[in-house]
Design a protein around this motif. Sequence first.
Motif, PDB file in Angstrom:
ATOM      1  N   LEU A  29       0.837  -1.200   0.000  1.00 37.80           N
ATOM      2  CA  LEU A  29       0.000   0.000   0.000  1.00 37.80           C
ATOM      3  C   LEU A  29       0.873   1.251   0.000  1.00 37.80           C
ATOM      4  O   LEU A  29       1.762   1.405   0.840  1.00 37.80           O
ATOM      5  CB  LEU A  29      -0.906   0.004   1.229  1.00 37.80           C
ATOM      6  N   TYR A  30       0.592   2.159  -0.947  1.00 36.91           N
ATOM      7  CA  TYR A  30       1.331   3.399  -1.084  1.00 36.91           C
ATOM      8  C   TYR A  30       0.381   4.588  -1.047  1.00 36.91           C
ATOM      9  O   TYR A  30      -0.767   4.498  -1.504  1.00 36.91           O
ATOM     10  CB  TYR A  30       2.108   3.438  -2.403  1.00 36.91           C
ATOM     11  N   PHE A  31       0.876   5.689  -0.494  1.00 37.87           N
ATOM     12  CA  PHE A  31       0.164   6.960  -0.588  1.00 37.87           C
ATOM     13  C   PHE A  31       0.886   7.810  -1.628  1.00 37.87           C
ATOM     14  O   PHE A  31       2.123   7.791  -1.698  1.00 37.87           O
ATOM     15  CB  PHE A  31       0.159   7.695   0.752  1.00 37.87           C
ATOM     16  N   PHE A  32       0.132   8.548  -2.454  1.00 38.15           N
ATOM     17  CA  PHE A  32       0.778   9.416  -3.430  1.00 38.15           C
ATOM     18  C   PHE A  32       0.134  10.799  -3.442  1.00 38.15           C
ATOM     19  O   PHE A  32      -1.062  10.962  -3.166  1.00 38.15           O
ATOM     20  CB  PHE A  32       0.751   8.811  -4.836  1.00 38.15           C
ATOM     21  N   GLY A  33       0.963  11.776  -3.745  1.00 41.63           N
ATOM     22  CA  GLY A  33       0.486  13.135  -3.963  1.00 41.63           C
ATOM     23  C   GLY A  33       0.686  13.475  -5.429  1.00 41.63           C
ATOM     24  O   GLY A  33       1.704  13.103  -6.016  1.00 41.63           O
ATOM     25  N   GLN A  34      -0.276  14.147  -6.021  1.00 41.93           N
ATOM     26  CA  GLN A  34      -0.207  14.464  -7.453  1.00 41.93           C
ATOM     27  C   GLN A  34      -0.458  15.943  -7.700  1.00 41.93           C
ATOM     28  O   GLN A  34      -1.366  16.541  -7.127  1.00 41.93           O
ATOM     29  CB  GLN A  34      -1.242  13.643  -8.231  1.00 41.93           C
ATOM     30  N   LEU A  35       0.377  16.529  -8.547  1.00 42.60           N
ATOM     31  CA  LEU A  35       0.182  17.903  -9.004  1.00 42.60           C
ATOM     32  C   LEU A  35      -0.041  17.861 -10.513  1.00 42.60           C
ATOM     33  O   LEU A  35       0.761  17.275 -11.243  1.00 42.60           O
ATOM     34  CB  LEU A  35       1.401  18.756  -8.668  1.00 42.60           C
ATOM     35  N   ALA A  36      -1.142  18.443 -10.970  1.00 42.41           N
ATOM     36  CA  ALA A  36      -1.499  18.365 -12.388  1.00 42.41           C
ATOM     37  C   ALA A  36      -1.924  19.736 -12.901  1.00 42.41           C
ATOM     38  O   ALA A  36      -2.341  20.613 -12.139  1.00 42.41           O
ATOM     39  CB  ALA A  36      -2.628  17.359 -12.598  1.00 42.41           C
TER      40      ALA A  36
END
Length: 212
Positions: free
Chosen positions: A107-114
């Motif tokens: 299980l991974y947490f990710f942050g995304q900037l788009a």
Amino acid sequence: MKKIVTLVSVVLMGFAAKAQDSTQGLKGTWFVTSQFGYQQTKTADVKSTNLSVLPIIGTFVTPSVAVGAAVGYINVKADSDKGTAAKTDLIVAQPLVRKYWNVAGSLYFFGQLAVPIISGKEKETELKVTQVGVSMSGGFDYFVTKNFSVEFSYDLANFTSTTLDPKTGEKTTVTNFGLAHVANVDPFYNTALGGSNPNLTSPISVGFKFLF
């Protein structure tokens, strides 16, 4: 003695290879995913829906950072007992960058900037719609296998500038900033798109990712 030395060498090579693999992580790995989003609001007999399909392709430039781009489709529609009040078909192009953190196991947490760029037309009135924005989202990515994962994300903050260009009359530009997809609804914007709320993208999305 020779057999022991050979066995130790094999074991050390195995640990070295494992350490190298751990260091490299996902660097150089390509991935393909498609995010699906759906939002619905209902006021009296008017039902507004927002459906988005967003295929994404990207690659890991470091063991935990990925860059990519998406090209997809958004449909915004408002229906009532009297028929279709508004139907908007939009094309979206979106460069993005992601940062991953391991939570536990697979299980991974990710942050995304788009940076989504959206354009299209409302068919009932021929209203042209153009939106440029910056969106920050967070989510969880669960790796079922090393080549397949399921991801869930939620819009945390976004800034958008939307231009509405009617067939006749003056252009209107709506600038909007929202946290956790909460923002004030501009009356003209809401009426023009049949009550779809200020943001064209839906706040929640689910996707399946393939890595190779």
